[in-house]
Design a protein around this motif. Structure first.
Motif, mmCIF file in Angstrom:
data_model
loop_
_atom_site.group_PDB
_atom_site.id
_atom_site.type_symbol
_atom_site.label_atom_id
_atom_site.label_comp_id
_atom_site.label_asym_id
_atom_site.label_seq_id
_atom_site.Cartn_x
_atom_site.Cartn_y
_atom_site.Cartn_z
ATOM 1 N N ASN A 1 2.614 9.767 -37.985
ATOM 2 C CA ASN A 1 1.226 10.525 -37.592
ATOM 3 C C ASN A 1 1.434 10.924 -36.045
ATOM 4 O O ASN A 1 0.539 11.654 -35.440
ATOM 5 C CB ASN A 1 0.411 9.344 -37.182
ATOM 6 C CG ASN A 1 -0.275 8.714 -38.626
ATOM 7 O OD1 ASN A 1 -0.155 9.744 -39.665
ATOM 8 N ND2 ASN A 1 -0.534 7.665 -38.949
ATOM 9 N N ASP A 2 2.961 11.185 -35.534
ATOM 10 C CA ASP A 2 3.055 11.851 -34.389
ATOM 11 C C ASP A 2 3.018 13.487 -34.456
ATOM 12 O O ASP A 2 3.461 13.725 -35.656
ATOM 13 C CB ASP A 2 4.437 11.285 -33.933
ATOM 14 C CG ASP A 2 4.595 10.070 -32.879
ATOM 15 O OD1 ASP A 2 3.610 9.980 -32.480
ATOM 16 O OD2 ASP A 2 5.795 9.776 -32.870
ATOM 17 N N PHE A 3 2.342 13.887 -33.709
ATOM 18 C CA PHE A 3 2.256 15.483 -33.943
ATOM 19 C C PHE A 3 3.684 16.095 -33.313
ATOM 20 O O PHE A 3 3.836 15.553 -32.055
ATOM 21 C CB PHE A 3 0.883 16.112 -33.332
ATOM 22 C CG PHE A 3 -0.093 16.158 -33.760
ATOM 23 C CD1 PHE A 3 -0.220 17.020 -34.792
ATOM 24 C CD2 PHE A 3 -1.013 14.942 -33.714
ATOM 25 C CE1 PHE A 3 -1.673 17.285 -35.461
ATOM 26 C CE2 PHE A 3 -2.229 15.082 -34.322
ATOM 27 C CZ PHE A 3 -2.507 16.038 -35.363
ATOM 28 N N VAL A 4 4.461 16.880 -33.939
ATOM 29 C CA VAL A 4 5.631 17.449 -33.388
ATOM 30 C C VAL A 4 5.336 19.071 -33.729
ATOM 31 O O VAL A 4 5.166 19.595 -34.530
ATOM 32 C CB VAL A 4 6.889 16.906 -34.057
ATOM 33 C CG1 VAL A 4 6.890 16.827 -35.619
ATOM 34 C CG2 VAL A 4 8.175 17.563 -33.464
ATOM 35 N N ARG B 1 -4.777 26.855 -29.516
ATOM 36 C CA ARG B 1 -4.498 26.587 -30.895
ATOM 37 C C ARG B 1 -3.857 25.278 -30.965
ATOM 38 O O ARG B 1 -4.125 24.288 -31.803
ATOM 39 C CB ARG B 1 -3.806 27.641 -31.325
ATOM 40 C CG ARG B 1 -4.458 28.892 -32.157
ATOM 41 C CD ARG B 1 -5.406 28.587 -33.177
ATOM 42 N NE ARG B 1 -4.589 28.400 -34.513
ATOM 43 C CZ ARG B 1 -4.373 27.528 -35.399
ATOM 44 N NH1 ARG B 1 -5.408 26.268 -34.934
ATOM 45 N NH2 ARG B 1 -3.666 27.525 -36.102
ATOM 46 N N LEU B 2 -2.913 24.982 -30.256
ATOM 47 C CA LEU B 2 -2.355 23.597 -30.277
ATOM 48 C C LEU B 2 -3.342 22.429 -29.795
ATOM 49 O O LEU B 2 -3.232 21.169 -30.392
ATOM 50 C CB LEU B 2 -0.973 23.576 -29.394
ATOM 51 C CG LEU B 2 0.115 24.420 -29.753
ATOM 52 C CD1 LEU B 2 1.044 24.189 -28.833
ATOM 53 C CD2 LEU B 2 0.594 23.941 -31.419
ATOM 54 N N LYS B 3 -4.161 22.829 -28.890
ATOM 55 C CA LYS B 3 -5.204 21.847 -28.302
ATOM 56 C C LYS B 3 -6.276 21.730 -29.655
ATOM 57 O O LYS B 3 -6.714 20.276 -29.835
ATOM 58 C CB LYS B 3 -5.874 22.131 -27.039
ATOM 59 C CG LYS B 3 -4.785 21.897 -25.888
ATOM 60 C CD LYS B 3 -5.531 22.412 -24.764
ATOM 61 C CE LYS B 3 -4.742 22.049 -23.483
ATOM 62 N NZ LYS B 3 -5.299 22.425 -22.064
ATOM 63 N N GLN C 1 -5.813 15.204 -29.159
ATOM 64 C CA GLN C 1 -5.057 14.134 -28.273
ATOM 65 C C GLN C 1 -3.717 14.585 -27.376
ATOM 66 O O GLN C 1 -3.294 13.723 -26.905
ATOM 67 C CB GLN C 1 -4.858 12.849 -28.857
ATOM 68 C CG GLN C 1 -6.325 12.338 -29.588
ATOM 69 C CD GLN C 1 -7.460 12.209 -28.794
ATOM 70 O OE1 GLN C 1 -7.180 11.460 -27.524
ATOM 71 N NE2 GLN C 1 -8.557 12.798 -29.214
ATOM 72 N N GLY C 2 -3.549 15.604 -28.231
ATOM 73 C CA GLY C 2 -2.095 16.130 -27.299
ATOM 74 C C GLY C 2 -0.830 15.886 -28.310
ATOM 75 O O GLY C 2 -1.019 15.244 -29.315
ATOM 76 N N ARG D 1 -0.080 12.607 -22.833
ATOM 77 C CA ARG D 1 0.815 11.940 -21.674
ATOM 78 C C ARG D 1 1.787 11.262 -22.205
ATOM 79 O O ARG D 1 1.881 10.641 -23.086
ATOM 80 C CB ARG D 1 -0.334 10.942 -21.291
ATOM 81 C CG ARG D 1 0.281 10.113 -19.980
ATOM 82 C CD ARG D 1 -0.941 9.267 -19.427
ATOM 83 N NE ARG D 1 -0.505 8.342 -18.106
ATOM 84 C CZ ARG D 1 -0.382 8.937 -16.931
ATOM 85 N NH1 ARG D 1 -0.843 10.255 -16.703
ATOM 86 N NH2 ARG D 1 0.100 8.246 -15.942
ATOM 87 N N GLY D 2 3.014 11.293 -21.314
ATOM 88 C CA GLY D 2 3.987 10.666 -21.787
ATOM 89 C C GLY D 2 5.057 11.251 -22.998
ATOM 90 O O GLY D 2 5.785 11.056 -23.558
#
Length: 328
Positions: A146-149, A205-207, A212-213, A235-236
């Motif tokens: 579930n990480d966005f890359v 578009r990415l936002k 949530q980033g 963040r991070g």
């Protein structure tokens, strides 16, 4: 005698020459391979035109990836036999261990028995792209479910490998490409979404895609897109830079880095290939993915060995979707 590709001066594809040379027998710890296919990489074009991180003595050979059949073994080589179908891990030095040739000699630690079902063309299109993407996303960024890359230069062989690895891990790959002409193909290749950076507001578009980033950015481009990429990160987050395709300056996104405690990190595949334990972990991951079908090399186009100049012209065109392979 065997035919090899060399260049005697830096320049465009036209400086490449096919020459006949005497090939020495393999020394201790070396394997001689009769090459059946070559994989082309942008690093080779950079070295040919004099802008690569390695500056060779001229004339110089070229090439990082090959697949073929073991023809001879040097003293002390175990685990391989003549007739084995093998492919090679990209060497640290292109000039020391060039792959563009009918016969090549490489250290045994760079030789891999690939799955027989893979075939020589696909095997020659495997190691650079998957090792590069694995090292950045798995070994460094610890990409997870579930990480966005965000993957820039997404239609390149490394970009497509990154999309496939992200899918294998359960992450959400977002492809960034220059125009929308390759959007459908990138979606078919596994991208969850596609952003055309020359046609759309990249940051907006990415936002929109990841409110949530984005935790991980895997960038080969640099230049002006660096700032909107950082602005869309969480963040991070970590931005891994492994190329520099843009000819324009790359701005440092100071306030996003401070406000979000971002990590901006340069990365070279040598970090993996130069560490035996990390390389073995990478090979297991990649071979498992190839066997399961989760990883599938995408070949844009094949050229015969005699057309190496035309192959390099196509490499520099930016029109390819996946890997360019030369058959020998």
């Amino acid at each position: 005698m065997a035919r090899i590709v060399r260049f005697h001066c830096h320049g465009g594809p036209e400086v490449l020459r096919i020459e006949e040379v005497e090939v020495s027998p393999p020394g201790p710890g070396e394997v001689r391979i009769r090459v059946k296919a070559l994989g082309l990489n942008r690093a080779e074009a950079s070295m040919r035109n004099g802008t690569y991180i390695e500056t060779p003595a001229l004339p110089s050979g070229l090439g990082l990836e090959a697949a073929g059949i073991v023809e001879a073994l040097g003293e002390g080589v175990d685990g391989f036999a003549t007739g084995d179908a093998v492919s090679i891990i990209p060497p640290r030095s292109i000039a020391r261990w060039p792959a563009y040739g009918e016969l090549i000699t490489v250290p045994v630690e760079l030789v891999v028995k690939h799955p027989p079902s893979l075939g020589f063309e696909a095997a020659a299109a495997t190691w650079m792209q998957y090792l590069t993407a694995y090292g950045a996303l798995v070994d460094t960024a610890r990409l997870g479910r579930n990480d966005f890359v965000v993957v820039t230069a997404a239609s390149s062989s490394v970009g497509l490998a990154a999309i496939q690895i992200a899918k294998k891990l359960g992450a959400i790959p977002v492809a960034v490409t220059r125009t929308s002409s390759k959007k459908a193909a990138l979606l078919d290749a596994g991208a969850a979404d596609v952003v055309a950076s020359q046609e759309e507001d990249l940051e907006a578009r990415l936002k929109e895609i990841a409110p949530q980033g984005v935790r991980v950015v895997f960038d080969a481009v640099g230049g002006p897109i660096f700032r909107p990429l950082a602005a869309a990160m969480s963040r991070g987050g970590i931005l891994i830079e492994y190329g520099g395709l843009s000819p324009e300056p790359t701005p440092f996104p100071l306030f996003d880095v401070l406000a979000k405690t971002l990590t901006l990190r340069g990365y070279l595949v040598h970090e993996i290939t130069g560490d035996a334990a990390r390389l073995e972990a990478a090979k297991r991951f990649i071979l498992d993915g190839l066997a399961s079908g989760a990883l599938r090399p995408v070949i844009a186009r094949t050229f015969p060995f005699d057309k190496i100049v035309e192959a390099h012209r196509f490499l520099e065109s930016g029109e390819q979707f996946g890997k360019i392979v030369v058959t020998v």
